[in-house]
Design a protein around this motif. Structure first.
Motif, short mmCIF file in Angstrom:
data_model
loop_
_atom_site.label_atom_id
_atom_site.label_comp_id
_atom_site.label_asym_id
_atom_site.label_seq_id
_atom_site.Cartn_x
_atom_site.Cartn_y
_atom_site.Cartn_z
N ASN A 130 12.66 -4.19 28.54
CA ASN A 130 11.73 -4.95 27.51
C ASN A 130 10.73 -4.48 25.78
OD1 ASN A 130 12.21 -7.15 29.18
ND2 ASN A 130 10.83 -6.55 30.76
N ARG A 131 10.69 -3.12 26.62
CA ARG A 131 9.66 -2.07 25.56
C ARG A 131 10.78 -2.15 24.38
NH1 ARG A 131 9.13 1.90 28.35
NH2 ARG A 131 10.70 3.32 28.23
N CYS A 132 11.70 -1.57 24.42
CA CYS A 132 12.90 -1.00 22.94
C CYS A 132 13.10 -2.48 22.18
CB CYS A 132 13.88 -0.22 24.10
SG CYS A 132 14.29 0.89 24.39
N TYR A 133 12.88 -3.86 22.87
CA TYR A 133 13.79 -4.89 21.76
C TYR A 133 12.21 -5.74 21.60
CZ TYR A 133 18.38 -4.09 23.31
OH TYR A 133 19.55 -3.22 23.78
N ALA A 134 10.99 -5.37 21.68
CA ALA A 134 9.87 -5.49 22.22
C ALA A 134 9.49 -5.18 20.11
CB ALA A 134 9.05 -5.89 22.69
N PRO A 135 9.20 -5.75 19.72
CA PRO A 135 8.34 -4.98 18.00
C PRO A 135 7.33 -4.17 18.94
CG PRO A 135 8.56 -7.31 18.05
CD PRO A 135 9.11 -7.13 19.23
N SER A 136 7.13 -3.05 17.67
CA SER A 136 6.09 -2.08 17.84
C SER A 136 4.54 -3.09 17.60
CB SER A 136 6.09 -1.34 17.70
OG SER A 136 6.28 -1.06 15.75
N ALA A 137 3.36 -2.70 17.83
CA ALA A 137 2.40 -3.31 17.18
C ALA A 137 2.51 -2.14 15.15
CB ALA A 137 1.09 -2.52 17.43
N ASP A 138 2.59 -1.68 15.16
CA ASP A 138 3.36 -0.65 13.76
C ASP A 138 4.51 -2.25 13.12
OD1 ASP A 138 1.38 1.07 13.85
OD2 ASP A 138 3.39 2.33 14.59
N GLU A 139 5.35 -2.38 13.67
CA GLU A 139 6.15 -3.07 13.25
C GLU A 139 5.47 -4.93 12.70
OE1 GLU A 139 10.67 -1.76 15.09
OE2 GLU A 139 8.99 -2.95 16.40
N ILE A 140 5.44 -5.26 14.07
CA ILE A 140 5.10 -6.69 14.05
C ILE A 140 3.25 -6.57 12.98
CG2 ILE A 140 3.24 -8.14 14.57
CD1 ILE A 140 4.04 -7.05 16.92
N ALA A 141 2.60 -6.01 12.56
CA ALA A 141 1.41 -5.76 10.88
C ALA A 141 2.45 -5.54 10.19
CB ALA A 141 1.25 -4.17 11.74
N GLU A 142 3.56 -4.55 9.58
CA GLU A 142 4.07 -4.68 8.36
C GLU A 142 4.29 -6.08 8.44
OE1 GLU A 142 5.96 -2.75 5.09
OE2 GLU A 142 4.50 -1.81 6.52
N ALA A 143 5.81 -6.89 9.64
CA ALA A 143 6.15 -7.82 9.14
C ALA A 143 4.72 -9.31 8.75
CB ALA A 143 6.45 -8.85 9.88
N GLN A 144 4.01 -9.04 9.13
CA GLN A 144 3.07 -10.15 8.45
C GLN A 144 2.58 -9.47 7.45
OE1 GLN A 144 1.52 -12.83 11.18
NE2 GLN A 144 1.46 -13.11 8.98
N LYS A 145 2.37 -8.30 7.13
CA LYS A 145 1.85 -8.33 5.92
C LYS A 145 2.67 -8.42 4.93
CE LYS A 145 0.36 -3.80 4.97
NZ LYS A 145 0.02 -2.98 4.63
N ILE A 146 3.54 -8.52 5.09
CA ILE A 146 5.09 -9.15 3.97
C ILE A 146 5.32 -10.68 3.73
CG2 ILE A 146 7.93 -9.39 3.74
CD1 ILE A 146 7.52 -6.42 5.01
N VAL A 147 5.12 -11.01 4.78
CA VAL A 147 5.23 -12.92 5.24
C VAL A 147 3.65 -13.04 4.38
CG1 VAL A 147 4.40 -14.90 6.81
CG2 VAL A 147 6.35 -12.68 7.18
N ASP A 148 2.90 -11.95 4.76
CA ASP A 148 1.56 -13.34 3.81
C ASP A 148 0.99 -12.89 2.63
OD1 ASP A 148 0.42 -13.29 6.60
OD2 ASP A 148 -1.06 -11.62 6.69
N ALA A 149 1.51 -11.77 2.07
CA ALA A 149 1.70 -11.15 0.24
C ALA A 149 3.39 -12.30 0.21
CB ALA A 149 2.44 -10.25 -0.09
N PHE A 150 3.75 -12.82 0.36
CA PHE A 150 4.82 -13.65 0.12
C PHE A 150 4.44 -15.05 0.15
CE2 PHE A 150 7.79 -10.38 -0.04
CZ PHE A 150 9.08 -10.86 -1.20
N ALA A 151 3.54 -15.39 1.29
CA ALA A 151 3.39 -17.05 1.73
C ALA A 151 1.92 -16.61 0.73
CB ALA A 151 2.04 -16.22 2.20
N ALA A 152 0.79 -15.72 -0.20
CA ALA A 152 0.26 -15.77 -1.61
C ALA A 152 1.01 -15.82 -2.66
CB ALA A 152 -0.67 -14.16 -1.01
#
Length: 282
Positions: free
Chosen positions: A231-253
């Motif tokens: 469960n721990r290994c296949y879940a994205p880390s907090a850093d990965e989530i933050a990085e992904a959100q930054k990318i999604v937000d940038a393209f949404a803008a």
């Protein structure tokens, strides 16, 4: 997805509270031939209890060559069953046979059509290796493909399937890789195979990290102690989530942009799709 022997109510009780996303009550390899009928009855009884739970109830039925598949299904397909794991499938034609029987059994037991999903162990026979592309387009019930090495090794006459360092020999690297591609093509979950040494938590963690890196979204567990690591290994880390959100937000803008610079790095549409998958898995 945690395997539980279908003939052990004690192991089921322990597994039910361990935190797996699904339990696979096994009527196949984990059950001795002399215990098959008793295991089938016990699993049917456990499903009938239809308890409140936060995990999916799967059953691995016996393969077609045993002559037991449809008897297993007749016993376990009832309200409370979420899915079947089909072993030694040779391709999509086998899944069509399973699905047709599910249509009949769901109707007979008052279940909504399509309630019971299907996951497939897709690489256990030589014929299956040539039919991995047959799962595309996917049957509506199909949700996951996983792979296995032990039955395949026996079928082709291999004396071993691991190198001295524990890595897979080349034929089984091929099976793993092609299962991953087949699942991606069918747009279903690719699930990695079991890690046999359940006492080796460090080895399991390293293998899970590699597996997720390559594209698998989960894996089979054979012991309750493996579930937390998986469960721990296949879940994205907090850093990965933050990085992904930054990318999604940038393209949404900037919705008309195909390429963007973010923190000094260039990102394009494949990066956006990967980020969206990360957020979805989170």
């Amino acid at each position: 997805m945690l395997f539980v022997p279908g003939d052990s109510e004690r192991k089921f009780a322990k597994a039910a509270a361990i935190g797996a996303d699904a339990l696979i009550l096994d009527l196949e390899d984990a059950v001795a031939p002399s215990m098959k009928v008793a295991a089938r009855a016990l699993v049917a009884e456990l499903i009938a209890q239809n308890r409140t739970r936060d995990w999916a109830f799967f059953v691995r039925v016996n393969p077609f060559d045993t002559g037991m598949t449809f008897d297993d299904m007749a016993a376990v397909v009832k309200p409370g069953l979420d899915g079947l794991l089909i072993p030694k499938a040779n391709g999509a034609d086998d899944i069509a046979r399973i699905a047709a029987e599910l249509d009949r059994l769901e109707a007979a037991t008052g279940m909504a059509n399509g309630s019971v999903k299907i996951a497939v162990v897709a690489t256990e026979t030589p014929k299956a290796m040539f039919n991995l592309g047959s799962y595309t387009p996917p049957h509506p019930r199909l949700i996951a493909l996983t792979w296995g090495a032990e039955d395949l090794a026996a079928a082709i006459g291999a004396t071993a399937n691991k190198e001295a360092d524990g890595s897979w020999t080349f034929p089984y690297q091929v099976a793993r890789t092609h299962c991953l591609y087949a699942a991606a093509a069918a747009e279903v979950a690719p699930l990695d195979t079991l890690y046999a040494d359940f006492r080796d938590a460090d080895g399991l963690e390293a293998d899970c990290r590699r597996s997720r890196r390559d594209g698998f979204t989960g894996r089979i567990a054979i012991h309750p102690d493996q579930v937390a690591v998986i469960n721990r290994c296949y879940a994205p880390s907090a850093d990965e989530i933050a990085e992904a959100q930054k990318i999604v937000d940038a393209f949404a803008a900037q919705p008309d942009a195909g390429t963007l610079g973010i923190d000094g790095k260039m990102y394009d549409i494949p990066h956006l799709k990967a980020a969206q998958k990360t957020l979805a898995s989170a």
